[in-house]
Design a protein around this motif. Sequence first.
Motif, PDB file in Angstrom:
ATOM      1  N   ARG A 216       0.820  -1.207   0.000  1.00 24.66           N
ATOM      2  CA  ARG A 216       0.000   0.000   0.000  1.00 24.66           C
ATOM      3  C   ARG A 216       0.854   1.255   0.000  1.00 24.66           C
ATOM      4  O   ARG A 216       1.896   1.320   0.659  1.00 24.66           O
ATOM      5  N   GLY A 217       0.410   2.241  -0.741  1.00 28.73           N
ATOM      6  CA  GLY A 217       1.120   3.507  -0.761  1.00 28.73           C
ATOM      7  C   GLY A 217       2.484   3.428  -1.403  1.00 28.73           C
ATOM      8  O   GLY A 217       3.345   4.273  -1.147  1.00 28.73           O
TER       9      GLY A 217
ATOM     10  N   PHE B  63       6.424  -2.651   6.668  1.00 25.77           N
ATOM     11  CA  PHE B  63       6.523  -3.813   7.547  1.00 25.77           C
ATOM     12  C   PHE B  63       5.367  -3.753   8.526  1.00 25.77           C
ATOM     13  O   PHE B  63       5.178  -2.740   9.214  1.00 25.77           O
ATOM     14  N   GLU B  64       4.579  -4.806   8.576  1.00 25.97           N
ATOM     15  CA  GLU B  64       3.407  -4.824   9.439  1.00 25.97           C
ATOM     16  C   GLU B  64       3.806  -5.189  10.868  1.00 25.97           C
ATOM     17  O   GLU B  64       4.102  -6.341  11.163  1.00 25.97           O
TER      18      GLU B  64
ATOM     19  N   THR C 114      -1.276  -3.359   9.841  1.00 23.32           N
ATOM     20  CA  THR C 114      -0.831  -2.084  10.424  1.00 23.32           C
ATOM     21  C   THR C 114       0.670  -1.939  10.239  1.00 23.32           C
ATOM     22  O   THR C 114       1.465  -2.459  11.031  1.00 23.32           O
ATOM     23  N   PRO C 115       1.080  -1.242   9.183  1.00 21.09           N
ATOM     24  CA  PRO C 115       2.515  -1.059   8.962  1.00 21.09           C
ATOM     25  C   PRO C 115       3.107  -0.029   9.913  1.00 21.09           C
ATOM     26  O   PRO C 115       2.374   0.714  10.576  1.00 21.09           O
TER      27      PRO C 115
ATOM     28  N   GLY D 167       8.813  -1.630  17.500  1.00 12.03           N
ATOM     29  CA  GLY D 167       8.548  -0.208  17.665  1.00 12.03           C
ATOM     30  C   GLY D 167       8.413   0.188  19.120  1.00 12.03           C
ATOM     31  O   GLY D 167       7.817  -0.532  19.925  1.00 12.03           O
ATOM     32  N   ASN D 168       8.995   1.303  19.472  1.00 10.57           N
ATOM     33  CA  ASN D 168       8.896   1.841  20.833  1.00 10.57           C
ATOM     34  C   ASN D 168       8.595   3.330  20.726  1.00 10.57           C
ATOM     35  O   ASN D 168       9.497   4.163  20.714  1.00 10.57           O
ATOM     36  N   TYR D 169       7.318   3.652  20.602  1.00 11.29           N
ATOM     37  CA  TYR D 169       6.915   5.034  20.351  1.00 11.29           C
ATOM     38  C   TYR D 169       6.585   5.727  21.670  1.00 11.29           C
ATOM     39  O   TYR D 169       5.745   5.257  22.440  1.00 11.29           O
TER      40      TYR D 169
END
Length: 383
Positions: free
Chosen positions: A279-280, A308-309, A314-315, A348-350
Amino acid sequence: MAKKNIVVVGAGYAGVSATKYMAKKLKKDNDVEITLIDRHSYHTMMTELHEVAGGRVEPTAIQYDLQRLFARKKNVRLVTDTVTGIDKENKTVQTKLGSYSFDYLVLGMGGEPNDFGTPGVKEHGFTLWSFDDAVRIREHIEKTVAKAAIEPDAALRKAMLTFVVCGSGFTGIEMIGELIEWKDRLAEDYKLDASEISLKVVEAMPTILNMLDRNDAAKAERYLKKNHVDLVLNAPIVEVAPDHIKLKDGSTVPTHTLIWTAGVKGTSDAADFGLETARGFRLVANEYMEAKGYEDKNMYIIGDLVYFEEFPNTPTPQIVQAAEQTGHTAASNIVAAIKGGDKHKFKGNYQGFMVSIGAKWGVANLFNKIHLSGFLAIIMKHI
């Protein structure tokens, strides 16, 4: 021992993060050279583009010279050039001015605005995705207000003084926030009544700032309305003309300035690389940031370009934190391959999401539990 060549394409947040990490970890390896290729000799702080576009800071304030950034990194070679292709079998990167062989390749070329094929956006709209975009918007607004100040036709004058932002994500809301603060200065400079300058946000969805907690978004919405921003919701733009925009319901908004911030896609520069897309137009990678289908070629994809999902469908989000963390993951795996060690999976660590609405007000959601608004949110954003 033959020299190992690491080529990083793109000096955005992801590419710079990956290059800095590898330069540090491999500084004692004299048989490793890192080549960072970008079409510009500077890094652009993309999160500050709206400040230039809105007349708050000078353009040079958001540029960081790459020579200065890597002055102490003796194992980094900087190349100002445009990548035109990749020979995956022979492991070379082609540019306009030459070619570079690689043992490891990191693609961090970023994204670009997605107009979803809307007629007229490219011809008559303004995007906010580069240093040049920000300067172009700034100059256009100043010239347009100057012309409007001496325009006798009331309808034409009103259209010229109507500024529309399409999209209510972070970029769009931060842009309109700059215009809120710039409006009074523009009016004073060109001897106008500030109430003549109209600001609008046009959004296809029924709500704004959809990546934020609804309470935080509601605070932002109240602040925008308090500052006389017209929120036009549930209103997809279907056409952009030089002097108006047309909405899906058939209505039009007279304006000479549409700033399009409605979407992001993978850069078209990578479209011909022959890598799997999702996508995109983003390029697909596995959990190690390795290009899908070319894991044996030591090719990595990072930043806004990577798909990468993290979770099903949910990428990774196209934000700075994700860009730097995907860059770090790829860099860690290259270092492990060269020096020995285990591969690192991306996780991920947001630390939160923050949006500024002008220089003095914003909303922030830190660690999904601390909610701030006002000037304190601005302080946290800069931290």
